[in-house]
Design a protein around this motif. Structure first.
Motif: not given
Length: 253
Positions: A68-69, A113-119, A151-153, A174-175
Motif C-alpha cells: 500500500v505504501l 487504487k491502493s485500497i483495492i490492492l490492499g483488499l 498518496s499525498l506524499l 527511503i520508503i
C-alpha cells in the motif's frame, strides 16, 4: 466545490489503472504472494509464534502495508508528474478548479487504487495462512488513512520531481527501507533495547503497528499513538500540498 472537475480527474486516473492492470494490480499481488511463500513458508517454518500468532499470519499486515505504501506513492507521483511532463498541467491550473479539487481528484484516485490492492492482497493471504480481523472497521480506517497519507506524499514527490529518475528516488531509497525496518516482518520488541528506541523514530512503525493491532490486538506502540501519528502525517501532507499551490512551487514558471 466543483464536483464535476474532481470526478473528471478521478475517472481519468482510474481509467489508467485498468489500461495498465498488469502493472497496477497483478504485479504487486504476485510479488506479495512470493513474500508469503518465502517468508511465510521457508522462514515461518523455523519460527513458531510471535505473541501467540503464527509467523505467516503475523506478517500479513506488514506485507499489506508494504504494498500500500509503495503503490500509493508510485500512483500519485506518476499521476501528477505526467501532466507536468506533457505540459497539460497548465490547462488544469488555468481552469476554474481549486487546488483542493485538483488534489482530491489525483490523490483520491491513487488512494482508491491502493485500497483495492490492499483488499486483494488481504483476500490472497487467506489462501496461504489463517487470518482473523479483530476490528474490521479499524482495519479499514487504517488502510484508508494510510493510503490517503502516502498518496499525498506521492503527489508532493510528483510535483517536486523534474525527471522520471527522481520519481524512484524516494520510494526506493527511503520508503521501502523504512517499511522493511518498520516491523513489517518482525516485532520491534525482538530487537535489542537500543534498536527499539531507534525504531520508534521510524514513522512506518506506527502505521504497521496500528494496522496489525486491528487484526490481532497486538502492537509495538499504543494504538492511540498510532492513530495520532497517522493523522499527523496526513495533516502534514495536506499542509505541504496547500503551500505548493499557494506558492506555485514547481508548477508555475
Amino acid at each position: 466545490m466543483n464536483h464535476r472537475a474532481i470526478k473528471a480527474i478521478y475517472l481519468f486516473e482510474m481509467a489508467r489503472t485498468w489500461r495498465t492492470l498488469m502493472q497496477s494490480i497483478v504485479s504487486p499481488v504476485l510479488s506479495t504472494s512470493l513474500y508469503f511463500i518465502v517468508f511465510g513458508a521457508a522462514i515461518g517454518s523455523r519460527i513458531d509464534q510471535i505473541e501467540g500468532v503464527s509467523y505467516g499470519s503475523f506478517i500479513v499486515p506488514g506485507l499489506i502495508m508494504l504494498s500500500v505504501l509503495t503503490q500509493s506513492v508510485a500512483n500519485a507521483s506518476f499521476g501528477i508528474y505526467f501532466p507536468k511532463f506533457t505540459g497539460t498541467i497548465y490547462e488544469i491550473l488555468s481552469a476554474p478548479v481549486s487546488f483542493l479539487e485538483i488534489a482530491l481528484g489525483y490523490v483520491g484516485a491513487a488512494a482508491t487504487k491502493s485500497i483495492i490492492l490492499g483488499l486483494i492482497i488481504l483476500a490472497t493471504a487467506w489462501l496461504f495462512v489463517p487470518l482473523k480481523i479483530a476490528h474490521p472497521l479499524w482495519m479499514l480506517s487504517f488502510l484508508v488513512l494510510t493510503s490517503v497519507a502516502f498518496s499525498l506524499l506521492g503527489f508532493i514527490i510528483g510535483i517536486w520531481a523534474d525527471g522520471f529518475e527522481k520519481l524512484q528516488i524516494v520510494p526506493l531509497l527511503i520508503i521501502t527501507p523504512l517499511t522493511f525496518l518498520g516491523g513489517s516482518f518482525y516485532s520491534i520488541s525482538m530487537l535489542p533495547p537500543i534498536w527499539q528506541t531507534i525504531a520508534l523514530f521510524n514513522p512506518v512503525v506506527y502505521l504497521v503497528s496500528g494496522f496489525r493491532w486491528s487484526f490481532y490486538e497486538i502492537s509495538d506502540v499504543d494504538i492511540g499513538i498510532s492513530v495520532a501519528a497517522t493523522c499527523g502525517f496526513l495533516l502534514a501532507g495536506m499542509a505541504v500540498v496547500w503551500w505548493i499551490f499557494k506558492t506555485g512551487y514547481r508548477l508555475k514558471a
